[in-house]
Design a protein around this motif. Structure first.
Motif, PDB file in Angstrom:
ATOM      1  N   GLY A  27      -0.201  12.510 -14.986  1.00  0.00           N
ATOM      2  CA  GLY A  27      -1.185  12.129 -15.995  1.00  0.00           C
ATOM      3  C   GLY A  27      -0.862  10.841 -16.721  1.00  0.00           C
ATOM      4  O   GLY A  27      -1.240  10.643 -17.882  1.00  0.00           O
ATOM      5  N   LEU A  28      -0.149   9.942 -16.064  1.00  0.00           N
ATOM      6  CA  LEU A  28       0.169   8.651 -16.692  1.00  0.00           C
ATOM      7  C   LEU A  28      -1.003   7.694 -16.508  1.00  0.00           C
ATOM      8  O   LEU A  28      -1.571   7.613 -15.421  1.00  0.00           O
ATOM      9  CB  LEU A  28       1.417   8.040 -16.048  1.00  0.00           C
ATOM     10  N   PRO A  29      -1.362   6.962 -17.548  1.00  0.00           N
ATOM     11  CA  PRO A  29      -2.535   6.092 -17.442  1.00  0.00           C
ATOM     12  C   PRO A  29      -2.214   4.758 -16.761  1.00  0.00           C
ATOM     13  O   PRO A  29      -2.412   3.695 -17.340  1.00  0.00           O
ATOM     14  CB  PRO A  29      -2.922   5.881 -18.912  1.00  0.00           C
ATOM     15  N   LEU A  30      -1.708   4.786 -15.542  1.00  0.00           N
ATOM     16  CA  LEU A  30      -1.355   3.546 -14.852  1.00  0.00           C
ATOM     17  C   LEU A  30      -2.369   3.262 -13.740  1.00  0.00           C
ATOM     18  O   LEU A  30      -2.765   4.162 -13.016  1.00  0.00           O
ATOM     19  CB  LEU A  30       0.050   3.652 -14.244  1.00  0.00           C
ATOM     20  N   ARG A  31      -2.764   1.999 -13.614  1.00  0.00           N
ATOM     21  CA  ARG A  31      -3.637   1.567 -12.522  1.00  0.00           C
ATOM     22  C   ARG A  31      -2.846   0.631 -11.632  1.00  0.00           C
ATOM     23  O   ARG A  31      -2.057  -0.170 -12.129  1.00  0.00           O
ATOM     24  CB  ARG A  31      -4.827   0.766 -13.065  1.00  0.00           C
ATOM     25  N   ALA A  53       0.821  -1.207   0.000  1.00  0.00           N
ATOM     26  CA  ALA A  53       0.000   0.000   0.000  1.00  0.00           C
ATOM     27  C   ALA A  53       0.860   1.263   0.000  1.00  0.00           C
ATOM     28  O   ALA A  53       0.522   2.258  -0.632  1.00  0.00           O
ATOM     29  CB  ALA A  53      -0.930  -0.005   1.205  1.00  0.00           C
ATOM     30  N   ALA A  54       1.984   1.217   0.703  1.00  0.00           N
ATOM     31  CA  ALA A  54       2.832   2.414   0.803  1.00  0.00           C
ATOM     32  C   ALA A  54       3.394   2.772  -0.568  1.00  0.00           C
ATOM     33  O   ALA A  54       3.323   3.927  -0.997  1.00  0.00           O
ATOM     34  CB  ALA A  54       3.958   2.173   1.802  1.00  0.00           C
ATOM     35  N   CYS A  55       3.932   1.782  -1.273  1.00  0.00           N
ATOM     36  CA  CYS A  55       4.458   2.035  -2.615  1.00  0.00           C
ATOM     37  C   CYS A  55       3.324   2.490  -3.537  1.00  0.00           C
ATOM     38  O   CYS A  55       3.514   3.374  -4.370  1.00  0.00           O
ATOM     39  CB  CYS A  55       5.095   0.783  -3.205  1.00  0.00           C
ATOM     40  N   ALA A  56       2.151   1.874  -3.383  1.00  0.00           N
ATOM     41  CA  ALA A  56       1.026   2.201  -4.259  1.00  0.00           C
ATOM     42  C   ALA A  56       0.597   3.648  -4.063  1.00  0.00           C
ATOM     43  O   ALA A  56       0.261   4.348  -5.024  1.00  0.00           O
ATOM     44  CB  ALA A  56      -0.144   1.251  -3.999  1.00  0.00           C
ATOM     45  N   LEU A  57       0.635   4.100  -2.806  1.00  0.00           N
ATOM     46  CA  LEU A  57       0.268   5.488  -2.502  1.00  0.00           C
ATOM     47  C   LEU A  57       1.222   6.445  -3.228  1.00  0.00           C
ATOM     48  O   LEU A  57       0.802   7.438  -3.826  1.00  0.00           O
ATOM     49  CB  LEU A  57       0.376   5.703  -0.982  1.00  0.00           C
ATOM     50  N   GLN A  58       2.506   6.108  -3.169  1.00  0.00           N
ATOM     51  CA  GLN A  58       3.532   6.939  -3.802  1.00  0.00           C
ATOM     52  C   GLN A  58       3.429   6.861  -5.336  1.00  0.00           C
ATOM     53  O   GLN A  58       3.388   7.888  -6.016  1.00  0.00           O
ATOM     54  CB  GLN A  58       4.909   6.428  -3.327  1.00  0.00           C
ATOM     55  N   LEU A  59       3.380   5.643  -5.864  1.00  0.00           N
ATOM     56  CA  LEU A  59       3.389   5.466  -7.323  1.00  0.00           C
ATOM     57  C   LEU A  59       2.119   6.015  -7.965  1.00  0.00           C
ATOM     58  O   LEU A  59       2.161   6.713  -8.981  1.00  0.00           O
ATOM     59  CB  LEU A  59       3.545   3.984  -7.671  1.00  0.00           C
ATOM     60  N   ALA A  60       0.975   5.690  -7.349  1.00  0.00           N
ATOM     61  CA  ALA A  60      -0.284   6.155  -7.930  1.00  0.00           C
ATOM     62  C   ALA A  60      -0.362   7.677  -7.843  1.00  0.00           C
ATOM     63  O   ALA A  60      -0.829   8.340  -8.777  1.00  0.00           O
ATOM     64  CB  ALA A  60      -1.471   5.511  -7.201  1.00  0.00           C
ATOM     65  N   GLY A  61       0.128   8.233  -6.736  1.00  0.00           N
ATOM     66  CA  GLY A  61       0.138   9.690  -6.585  1.00  0.00           C
ATOM     67  C   GLY A  61       1.001  10.355  -7.645  1.00  0.00           C
ATOM     68  O   GLY A  61       0.643  11.394  -8.198  1.00  0.00           O
ATOM     69  N   GLY A  62       2.144   9.744  -7.923  1.00  0.00           N
ATOM     70  CA  GLY A  62       3.041  10.279  -8.948  1.00  0.00           C
ATOM     71  C   GLY A  62       2.448  10.142 -10.338  1.00  0.00           C
ATOM     72  O   GLY A  62       2.537  11.058 -11.163  1.00  0.00           O
ATOM     73  N   ALA A  63       1.843   8.995 -10.599  1.00  0.00           N
ATOM     74  CA  ALA A  63       1.247   8.766 -11.915  1.00  0.00           C
ATOM     75  C   ALA A  63       0.098   9.751 -12.145  1.00  0.00           C
ATOM     76  O   ALA A  63      -0.053  10.306 -13.235  1.00  0.00           O
ATOM     77  CB  ALA A  63       0.748   7.324 -12.027  1.00  0.00           C
ATOM     78  N   HIS A  64      -0.691   9.991 -11.082  1.00  0.00           N
ATOM     79  CA  HIS A  64      -1.808  10.916 -11.219  1.00  0.00           C
ATOM     80  C   HIS A  64      -1.319  12.331 -11.480  1.00  0.00           C
ATOM     81  O   HIS A  64      -1.838  13.033 -12.345  1.00  0.00           O
ATOM     82  CB  HIS A  64      -2.693  10.885  -9.966  1.00  0.00           C
TER      83      HIS A  64
END
Ligand code: SF4
Lengths: 463, 255
Positions: free
Chosen positions: B232-236, B218-229
């Motif tokens: 504007g990268l289309p990553l899920r 979850a910690a990595c996901a918070l960081q990665l998803a936040g960065g992707a958002h």
């Protein structure tokens, strides 16, 4: 204090040219290291063996140092003990003055960087010329090394070419071959005239008093054979018990450094020139330096003394890769630098161990299996009192709140409340301490219903 | 088997769907699942920052909660929290006469979700998965004790034949085990460095062309998803449990 490091690191990430050069070079070294280690049979066993030899040596350091000093003397060398940097510099400058030595050549030695030996010698009228190509360029460019093995990892070809043209008056070329030939010609002349050679020591072998030096350019051999006097400067931790231990490290060190199976030159020196020798110095002096190391030996991070200075942890480290060595403001940058800098040079550097995500890439890379992340955490613990009071208070409050299930739930509601809902599920500006987070990335809003709510409302009975 | 969930604070707060998927998958494989509601956080942020007294308080709370709750195993969707419970909990509580033994017992019963499926339930994860689109993954640094990058890759690689897989490939990111730059308080103490590491990592993930990133932390996901958002990268980002739950028909695919 902490602001200093934070600001330096932040500024370093913005220097795209330097970061570009470092990223490229470090990734290449990481890949080469991985390939080189993969091709080595029983690499893990070898690393464990290397770690064990280092641990054993450090545990019995006084005994092996004593034996080493005795054998160096028996082979005709002179041994000096230096408690600190000032004493080490004094020993060497006095040596030079007493023999009216004027021109010193130096083969790369981190220890001499550590004590600022060049400045000390130059203050006494002794000219010092670096002979390692990278160090030479650092010297003529009046720069500082930014890596313990690759001092100019932060420079691109263009910068090297510009420095050479400016300082040596040569024709402009970006061809590394051409540039190194120019440096070689220049240095050959220096080697012809020098009378003092200064080197570091990669390993000091206790049973025979032998010095082992590892270089790639042959400058180490010239430095230790050509001048009348050779001074080797060595930290107390560099000793290993036996000659038969040496191959264990030789197999690992160059592979870990940059993927070479073996360094180009491995020099073993036992005593000064003997009557039957065709070359070599008339006098050999070994300066064995403490400079804070015995303090580490008796402290909670003694494991750092196992380090063989291969530089693999620097190459593997994403913080180093994205900031470069200068941001650490120490001769020892990177993960190992973040440990030994505060240990050697005191609390002014206490923030360094915090500048890490603890990802452990350094631990994976280290050929002598030093648990760098665990040591970083240990040093963070020891210096927690130096953290800003607001942070310490926040930690206290947080841990109290989180150990109560009720307060934990309230905290969740609170977070949901303060991370503003702009309808997208994301916050682009975080509240309070989360403001720093949103300088770099958006903040996901807490879910409308937490897991524990889902559990209570439907999942529990769903079986 | 009687399984108690340790859902971890970040999963609970930010990624409840991953927690729900863990429940459904474990039940699918025959486990009795319970959730001790008094659980909070393992104390990792405090521990890693060197605030060991504060971390000890949370480690003690966690040990008390799970000691009072009888079960065969404790399963958590986060490898870093698993490592915290397995190694640092006992270390912090070693001097606590009431809890030293209990901390060891809790540590011995705790498993990261994927490791638990493989080791205790002998689930062939790769065979159970189904990719409807190309997928890539993020390897969390603190997973080393639970699984290696190669193992994670093997878990996510569908078998070549004899299955229902459409054959959508797993795409390896450049430098698979590179850190995402989160590192707890590091991300707010050194935001620019953390951001530079994040950018390097996201570039690698985006270059695979896959839009779905498996991220079991979850910690990595918070960081990665936040960065992707932000970029504007289309990553899920999905947890392995969510991918499994969808493949096994236990959960509706995410929009
Ligand atoms: S800590 Fe390990 S990897 Fe880093 S320089 Fe020392 S020996 Fe090499």
């Amino acid at each position: 204090m902490s602001g200093g490091l934070q600001d330096r690191m932040a500024a370093a990430t913005r220097d795209k040219r330097v970061i570009g050069a470092i990223r490229l070079a470090t990734w290449r070294k990481v890949e080469k290291r991985e390939t080189a280690l993969a091709s080595l049979p029983h690499a893990d066993d070898l690393r464990a063996r290397a770690a064990q030899i280092r641990r054993h040596t450090i545990e019995h350091l006084p005994r092996y140092l004593g034996q080493f000093a005795e054998r160096v003397a028996a082979a005709g060398g002179h041994v000096h003990f230096a408690a600190n940097a000032a004493v080490a510099c004094q020993i060497i400058t006095k040596l030079a003055a007493a023999r009216t030595l004027r021109l010193a050549v130096k083969s790369k030695s981190m220890t001499s960087e550590e004590i600022h030996l060049n400045a000390a010698l130059e203050a006494q009228g002794v000219q010092v010329v670096e002979t390692d190509l990278g160090e030479f360029i650092v010297q003529i460019d009046r720069d500082r090394p930014s890596h313990i093995i690759t001092p100019i990892i932060h420079k691109d070809r263009k910068q090297v070419a510009e420095a050479m043209v400016r300082e040596l008056g040569c024709e402009y070329s970006e061809d590394p071959q051409v540039l190194s030939m120019i440096a070689r010609h220049h240095l050959r002349d220096i080697f012809r005239r020098c009378d003092l050679g200064i080197s570091g020591v990669n390993f000091g072998i206790a049973e025979s008093g032998t010095l082992c030096l590892i270089t790639n350019e042959g400058n180490g051999r010239l430095t230790t054979t050509r001048p009348r006097v050779h001074v080797a400067l060595m930290g107390i931790e560099k000793v290993i018990p036996r000659l038969t231990d040496l191959p264990v490290f030789l197999k690992l060190i160059s592979r870990a450094s940059g993927g070479q199976a073996m360094s180009v030159y491995t020099t073993l020196i036992t005593g000064p020139r003997k009557p039957s020798d065709r070359d070599g110095p008339e006098e050999l002096h070994v300066v064995i330096m403490d400079n804070g190391r015995s303090g580490i030996l008796n402290g909670p991070a003694a494991e750092v003394l196992n380090c063989i200075r291969c530089g693999a942890c620097l190459n593997a480290c994403p913080v180093y890769r994205n900031t470069g060595g200068h941001a650490y403001d120490s001769v020892y940058p990177g993960p190992i630098g973040a440990l030994i800098t505060p240990l050697l040079f005191g609390p002014a550097h206490a923030e360094l161990p915090r500048a890490s995500s603890l990802c452990g890439a350094c631990k994976v890379a280290c050929p002598v299996n030093i648990d760098i992340p665990a040591l970083l955490v240990r040093l963070r613990h020891l210096s927690r009192g130096q953290q800003p009071w607001s942070k310490r208070l926040l930690m206290q409050l947080w841990s109290r709140a989180m150990s109560s299930p009720t307060l934990y739930r309230w905290g969740q509601y609170l977070l949901r409340g303060i991370v503003a809902d702009d309808g997208t599920g994301w916050a682009t500006r975080g509240p309070g301490p989360l403001g720093a987070w949103t300088t770099q990335r958006d903040l996901l809003r807490p879910a409308a219903r937490s897991f524990r709510e889902r559990w209570r409302e439907e999942l529990r009975d769903d079986a | 088997m009687n399984v108690a969930l340790f859902v971890t604070c970040l999963t609970d707060t930010f990624f409840p769907r991953a927690g729900e998927a863990v429940v459904r998958v474990l039940r699918h494989y025959g486990c009795q699942v319970s959730f001790p509601a008094a659980q909070t956080c393992c104390g990792q942020p405090a521990y890693n920052s060197g605030f060991h007294n504060e971390a000890r308080r949370l480690a003690a709370h966690l040990v008390d909660v799970f000691t009072a709750h009888p079960c065969d195993c404790i399963v958590t969707p986060s490898a870093s929290c698993a490592a915290m419970v397995q190694h640092h909990g006992p270390e912090l509580l070693a001097g606590d006469p009431h809890r030293a033994a209990a901390a060891q017992a809790v540590a011995g019963r705790t498993f990261e979700f994927g490791r638990f499926l493989r080791e205790r339930l002998q689930v062939d994860i790769a065979a159970a998965l189904q990719w409807r689109e190309p997928v890539t993954f993020h390897y969390p640094c603190h997973a080393r004790d639970s699984y290696s990058p190669a193992e994670l890759q093997a878990w996510l690689t569908p078998p070549l034949c004899g299955s229902t897989n459409s054959g959508a490939p797993l795409r390896l990111p450049l430098h698979v085990d590179q850190c995402c730059g989160f590192g707890g308080l590091f991300s707010v103490d050194y935001p620019e460095v953390s951001g530079a590491m994040l950018a390097e990592k996201l570039d690698g993930l985006a270059a695979t062309g896959a839009r779905l990133v498996v991220c079991n932390e979850a910690a990595c996901a918070l960081q990665l998803a936040g960065g992707a958002h932000r970029r504007g990268l289309p990553l899920r980002f999905q947890h392995l449990a969510e991918c499994l739950a969808e493949a096994l028909g236990l959960m509706e695919p995410e929009a």
